[in-house]
Design a protein around this motif. Structure first.
Motif, PDB file in Angstrom:
ATOM      1  N   UNK A 241      55.526  80.330  55.477  1.00  0.00           N
ATOM      2  CA  UNK A 241      55.088  81.114  54.331  1.00  0.00           C
ATOM      3  C   UNK A 241      53.738  80.670  53.770  1.00  0.00           C
ATOM      4  N   UNK A 242      53.150  79.657  54.406  1.00  0.00           N
ATOM      5  CA  UNK A 242      51.858  79.158  53.929  1.00  0.00           C
ATOM      6  C   UNK A 242      50.731  80.109  54.335  1.00  0.00           C
ATOM      7  N   UNK A 243      49.582  79.963  53.680  1.00  0.00           N
ATOM      8  CA  UNK A 243      48.431  80.822  53.990  1.00  0.00           C
ATOM      9  C   UNK A 243      47.288  80.000  54.590  1.00  0.00           C
ATOM     10  N   UNK A 244      46.533  80.662  55.450  1.00  0.00           N
ATOM     11  CA  UNK A 244      45.302  80.080  56.002  1.00  0.00           C
ATOM     12  C   UNK A 244      44.190  81.074  55.660  1.00  0.00           C
ATOM     13  N   UNK A 245      43.119  80.573  55.070  1.00  0.00           N
ATOM     14  CA  UNK A 245      42.031  81.463  54.637  1.00  0.00           C
ATOM     15  C   UNK A 245      40.686  80.919  55.094  1.00  0.00           C
ATOM     16  N   UNK A 246      39.911  81.804  55.728  1.00  0.00           N
ATOM     17  CA  UNK A 246      38.591  81.413  56.233  1.00  0.00           C
ATOM     18  C   UNK A 246      37.474  82.217  55.583  1.00  0.00           C
ATOM     19  N   UNK A 247      36.302  81.571  55.440  1.00  0.00           N
ATOM     20  CA  UNK A 247      35.067  82.348  55.262  1.00  0.00           C
ATOM     21  C   UNK A 247      34.463  82.512  56.652  1.00  0.00           C
ATOM     22  N   UNK A 248      33.860  83.678  56.912  1.00  0.00           N
ATOM     23  CA  UNK A 248      33.173  83.840  58.194  1.00  0.00           C
ATOM     24  C   UNK A 248      31.843  84.555  57.988  1.00  0.00           C
ATOM     25  N   UNK A 249      31.075  84.641  59.073  1.00  0.00           N
ATOM     26  CA  UNK A 249      29.741  85.245  59.000  1.00  0.00           C
ATOM     27  C   UNK A 249      29.765  86.736  59.306  1.00  0.00           C
ATOM     28  N   UNK A 250      28.603  87.340  59.189  1.00  0.00           N
ATOM     29  CA  UNK A 250      28.469  88.781  59.435  1.00  0.00           C
ATOM     30  C   UNK A 250      28.942  89.124  60.848  1.00  0.00           C
ATOM     31  N   UNK A 251      29.807  90.135  60.946  1.00  0.00           N
ATOM     32  CA  UNK A 251      30.259  90.605  62.257  1.00  0.00           C
ATOM     33  C   UNK A 251      31.336  89.737  62.907  1.00  0.00           C
ATOM     34  N   UNK A 252      31.833  88.720  62.193  1.00  0.00           N
ATOM     35  CA  UNK A 252      32.810  87.818  62.827  1.00  0.00           C
ATOM     36  C   UNK A 252      34.263  88.122  62.454  1.00  0.00           C
ATOM     37  N   UNK A 253      34.478  88.875  61.366  1.00  0.00           N
ATOM     38  CA  UNK A 253      35.834  89.007  60.812  1.00  0.00           C
ATOM     39  C   UNK A 253      36.847  89.530  61.833  1.00  0.00           C
ATOM     40  N   UNK A 254      36.456  90.551  62.621  1.00  0.00           N
ATOM     41  CA  UNK A 254      37.412  91.112  63.587  1.00  0.00           C
ATOM     42  C   UNK A 254      37.755  90.093  64.674  1.00  0.00           C
ATOM     43  N   UNK A 255      36.775  89.278  65.055  1.00  0.00           N
ATOM     44  CA  UNK A 255      37.035  88.233  66.054  1.00  0.00           C
ATOM     45  C   UNK A 255      37.958  87.166  65.484  1.00  0.00           C
ATOM     46  N   UNK A 256      37.734  86.814  64.223  1.00  0.00           N
ATOM     47  CA  UNK A 256      38.592  85.810  63.582  1.00  0.00           C
ATOM     48  C   UNK A 256      40.021  86.359  63.501  1.00  0.00           C
ATOM     49  N   UNK A 257      40.121  87.642  63.187  1.00  0.00           N
ATOM     50  CA  UNK A 257      41.427  88.307  63.136  1.00  0.00           C
ATOM     51  C   UNK A 257      42.149  88.177  64.486  1.00  0.00           C
ATOM     52  N   UNK A 258      41.418  88.442  65.574  1.00  0.00           N
ATOM     53  CA  UNK A 258      42.020  88.342  66.909  1.00  0.00           C
ATOM     54  C   UNK A 258      42.488  86.917  67.201  1.00  0.00           C
ATOM     55  N   UNK A 259      41.676  85.955  66.815  1.00  0.00           N
ATOM     56  CA  UNK A 259      42.052  84.543  67.032  1.00  0.00           C
ATOM     57  C   UNK A 259      43.345  84.232  66.272  1.00  0.00           C
ATOM     58  N   UNK A 260      43.433  84.716  65.041  1.00  0.00           N
ATOM     59  CA  UNK A 260      44.624  84.441  64.217  1.00  0.00           C
ATOM     60  C   UNK A 260      45.866  85.105  64.810  1.00  0.00           C
TER      61      UNK A 260
END
Ligand code: GLN
Length: 286
Positions: A241-260
């Motif tokens: 139930x814990x959360x993991x939260x990242x800041x990312x750079x321009x154009x990276x969010x969808x890639x970070x989503x895939x990694x998660x």
């Protein structure tokens, strides 16, 4: 010479504007009050008082350094994050306004929860973890982790500066290695890791690339190196139930989503900053 604080402030501000500096009023005020040794309140109170030769000359010397590209935060050794003044030196990244979105999201997520443990990975100055600690009840404990001993020294100064020694601790940790179980388990991990693709560092603004620590910027070939390592290496340290939260750079969010997703996280959300850039990615470990 009969120059008032206000005259000096206005002239420095104008020169900052002429040179395309993005926050000229703030920077002009910081330059003059730093040289004069005045707080913000004293600076406004004394606007009509005449400045001394020392303040006059000192302010123009700082202006000159600033116009050559040196970031003001390093010149004055201090910068604000979420309204919190923090010690800053060239071993840490200067806190960005963009990162306040991640801090706000973390604070919102912790609202109403009891006795939480939070980890701020790649903490640098400690800005994220300290802002979280200062905006949550005292039973919320925070660990600040960084690979740089010099950064941790800055983070420690900031912990002391804000009287947080009882609930915020520092540890040396390499985010590219699996998280040590000795850190315990966490309800929330936040991270603003290095995420600039290696080849893009030389394209950054000179005030960033010539002054800020590259170790805090360089995210490897595609900029996503740390997201991959943290998503897998810190998974065992997150409670259910814990959360993991990242800041990312321009154009990276969808890639970070895939990694998660690949690493088994769920409820992935992407948040935009004030400029409409996908800046924060959050998820839950179910
Ligand atoms: N936002 C920073 C910049 O654009 C980079 C921060 C980071 O790599 N975490 O300079």
């Amino acid at each position: 010479m009969a120059t008032t604080y206000n005259d000096l402030y206005m002239d420095i501000r104008q020169q900052l504007i002429n040179n395309g500096i993005s926050q000229p009023s703030l920077e002009a005020r910081e330059i003059v009050s730093y040289v004069a040794g005045k707080t913000r309140e004293e600076f406004f109170r004394d606007a009509r008082i005449y400045v001394s030769e020392h303040v006059y000359r000192g302010s123009y010397e700082l202006l000159e350094r600033r116009l050559k590209g040196e970031p003001l935060a390093y010149i004055i050794g201090e910068w604000e994050f979420m309204g919190i003044p923090l010690d800053i030196d060239p071993s840490v990244l200067i806190p960005r306004v963009d990162t306040e979105l991640l801090a706000e999201e973390a604070i919102k997520w912790l609202d109403g929860k009891k006795e939480c443990r939070v980890l701020d990975l790649c903490t640098g100055s400690g800005c994220l973890g300290i802002a979280i600690a200062m905006n949550t009840p005292p039973d919320c404990r925070v660990v600040l982790a960084d690979i740089s001993k010099k950064a941790l020294a800055v983070a420690r100064r900031n912990i002391r500066r804000h009287g947080l020694t009882g609930r915020v601790a520092c540890v040396l940790a390499d985010a590219t290695k699996p998280g040590s179980v000795s850190l315990g388990s966490f309800d929330l991990i936040v991270s603003n890791p290095p995420y600039i693709p290696s080849d893009d560092i030389m394209k950054l603004d000179p005030s960033v690339k010539n002054y800020e620590p590259h170790i805090a910027l360089n995210g490897g070939d595609d900029g996503l190196r740390y997201f991959r390592y943290i998503a897998s290496g810190y998974y065992p340290l997150l409670k259910r139930g814990a959360a993991l939260m990242f800041e990312c750079g321009i154009g990276q969010a969808q890639h970070v989503r895939d990694i998660l997703l690949k690493n088994g996280y769920s409820d992935i959300r992407i948040l935009k900053d004030t400029q409409g850039i996908e800046r924060v990615v959050t998820c839950i470990l179910e």
